[in-house]
Design an enzyme around this catalytic site. Structure first.
Site, PDB file in Angstrom:
ATOM      1  N   LYS A 180       1.065  -1.573  -0.190  1.00  0.00           N
ATOM      2  CA  LYS A 180       0.010   0.292   0.016  1.00  0.00           C
ATOM      3  C   LYS A 180       0.966   1.468   0.175  1.00  0.00           C
ATOM      4  O   LYS A 180       1.714   1.196   0.408  1.00  0.00           O
ATOM      5  CB  LYS A 180      -0.946  -0.334   1.192  1.00  0.00           C
ATOM      6  CG  LYS A 180      -2.405  -1.119   1.188  1.00  0.00           C
ATOM      7  CD  LYS A 180      -2.383  -1.008  -0.037  1.00  0.00           C
ATOM      8  CE  LYS A 180      -4.444  -1.929   0.008  1.00  0.00           C
ATOM      9  NZ  LYS A 180      -3.894  -3.220  -0.192  1.00  0.00           N
TER      10      LYS A 180
HETATM   11  C1  LIG Z   1     -10.334  -2.491  -1.116  1.00  0.00           C
HETATM   12  C2  LIG Z   1      -9.705  -2.735  -0.429  1.00  0.00           C
HETATM   13  N1  LIG Z   1      -9.970  -3.071   0.639  1.00  0.00           N
HETATM   14  C3  LIG Z   1      -9.719  -3.620   1.684  1.00  0.00           C
HETATM   15  C4  LIG Z   1      -8.355  -4.629   2.001  1.00  0.00           C
HETATM   16  C5  LIG Z   1      -7.928  -5.160   3.069  1.00  0.00           C
HETATM   17  O1  LIG Z   1      -6.643  -4.772   3.677  1.00  0.00           O
HETATM   18  P1  LIG Z   1      -5.605  -5.566   3.937  1.00  0.00           P
HETATM   19  O2  LIG Z   1      -5.319  -6.245   3.151  1.00  0.00           O
HETATM   20  O3  LIG Z   1      -4.503  -4.735   5.275  1.00  0.00           O
HETATM   21  O4  LIG Z   1      -6.913  -6.918   5.337  1.00  0.00           O
HETATM   22  C6  LIG Z   1      -7.540  -3.929   0.610  1.00  0.00           C
HETATM   23  C7  LIG Z   1      -6.155  -4.163   0.826  1.00  0.00           C
HETATM   24  O5  LIG Z   1      -5.743  -5.334   0.512  1.00  0.00           O
HETATM   25  C8  LIG Z   1      -7.769  -3.701  -0.101  1.00  0.00           C
HETATM   26  O6  LIG Z   1      -8.049  -3.307  -1.327  1.00  0.00           O
END
Ligand SMILES: Cc1ncc(COP(=O)(O)O)c(C=O)c1O
Length: 368
Positions: free
Chosen positions: A178
């Site tokens: 990210k």
């Molecule tokens: C649009 C979206 N929502 C939620 C998430 C969830 O985040 P994490 O991977 O930190 O749990 C991500 C991450 O990859 C995402 O791109």
């Protein structure tokens, strides 16, 4: 090889060593410092750090005390975490189609999808640009829906000067790739004091003071070690974002006019932070999306498909009781975009000559 992402967190070495030497490695003062810096970026009163972006979404939904049958409207074109979080919270999922220009919820489709049971609107700010909050926020306000922005990909983005994550409850991911990372991590942003308090209690097993449990909570805590990784990136976020924006501008100048390729747009009033630079490979391009992807990989240009299918179009979601009536054919824009989207490198560690190489290679293989 020019990779689709590069993770460089070497500038966190001193702070990480400081935490290691302190011996206090779990949630502590470094998390607080990270939260203060993050609240500043999101322009909100509160930032609550958690252990990933998915739990940020789950905790936010849990904090709203939804009843069985309450509905959340979200995008069918998103990472699966958006859907999984709603299911984990026990809410019913309703989808509304997206727009092709910002890859995010179409406000008209949202208005048509609202029912008497709708409680939450969850727009997803995909690839680093916000959804059309100028239209979505009033729809939510009129129908008394809570807004939870899935801002996982949009740290630093804004709509008419208002930051992503500041429209109600904002949920961010700090996963390794990210724009800001703590390896794994997440943040919830809000201006609501009471909600922030609930979230902090929920994050810590529902405990306010030692062994004083107020709700059935969870362990959603971030560690000081992780927070230390992220702090230097927040300090230079403007620079990192500016580098992404310059790369995107150069890509768009270089790729414009490539036959069959639709380039990503920065819509008026929106600050795009370019988590991904995503082109649409249309039917008139010389190669299909898959052929273009393979040709780029063979020539050393990293690329990625985010996301290849409508989010619920997998066996494991068929007939799911919390996803009633969802049919792929009802989301033609999301379906078309999922078949055509291809992301190219835009990360801040590219040199100008890397960007030029991406442009030349794409043009060459598409016969431009
Ligand atoms: C649009 C979206 N929502 C939620 C998430 C969830 O985040 P994490 O991977 O930190 O749990 C991500 C991450 O990859 C995402 O791109």
């Amino acid at each position: 090889m020019i990779p689709i992402t590069v993770v460089d967190v070497r500038d966190a070495e001193d702070l990480v060593v400081e935490v290691l030497r302190s011996g206090a490695i779990a949630q502590g003062p470094m998390v607080k410092r990270f939260e203060d810096a993050f609240a500043h970026v999101a322009g909100t009163k509160h930032a609550i750090a958690v252990n990933n972006g998915t739990t940020a979404l789950v905790a936010s939904l849990q904090a709203l005390d939804l009843e069985p049958g309450d509905e959340v409207i979200t995008s069918p074109f998103t990472f699966v975490a958006t859907l999984n979080a709603i299911l984990e919270a026990g809410a019913t999922v309703r989808f509304a189609d997206i727009r092709r220009d910002d890859f995010a919820l179409d406000p008209d489709a949202v208005a048509a999808a609202v029912t008497g049971r709708t409680k939450v609107l969850m727009p997803v700010h995909l690839y680093g640009q916000t959804a059309d909050m100028g239209k979505l926020a009033p729809i939510a306000a009129e129908r008394q829906l809570k807004v939870i922005e899935d801002s996982a990909q949009a740290v630093g983005a804004s709509f008419q000067g208002r930051a992503a994550g500041s429209y109600g409850i904002g949920c961010f991911s700090l996963y390794a790739t990210k724009n800001v990372t703590t390896a794994e991590g997440g943040v919830i942003t809000t201006d609501d004091d009471e909600l922030a308090d609930r979230l902090r209690v929920l994050r810590n097993q529902g405990m306010r003071a030692r062994y004083q449990y107020e709700v059935a909570g969870h362990n959603y805590r971030m560690t000081d070690l992780h927070a230390a990784v992220g702090i230097p990136q927040l300090e230079k976020l403007d620079q990192l974002t500016a580098a992404r924006q310059a790369n995107a501008k150069r890509l768009t100048e270089g790729l414009s006019g490539t036959p069959g390729l639709d380039l990503p747009q920065v819509l008026p009033g929106r600050e795009h932070v370019w988590h991904q630079y995503t082109v649409l490979v249309g039917p008139h391009a010389m190669l299909s999306r898959e052929e273009l992807s393979n040709a780029l990989t063979a020539r050393g240009i990293g690329n990625g498909v985010y996301y290849p299918k409508i989010v619920f179009d997998y066996e494991c979601y068929q007939g799911h009781p919390l996803i009633p009536d969802a049919r792929v054919e009802d989301f033609p824009v999301a379906g078309a975009v999922a078949a055509q989207a291809l992301s190219l490198p835009v990360h801040p560690h590219l040199t100008e000559s890397d960007v030029d190489q991406v442009i030349e290679t794409v043009r060459e293989v598409l016969g431009a």
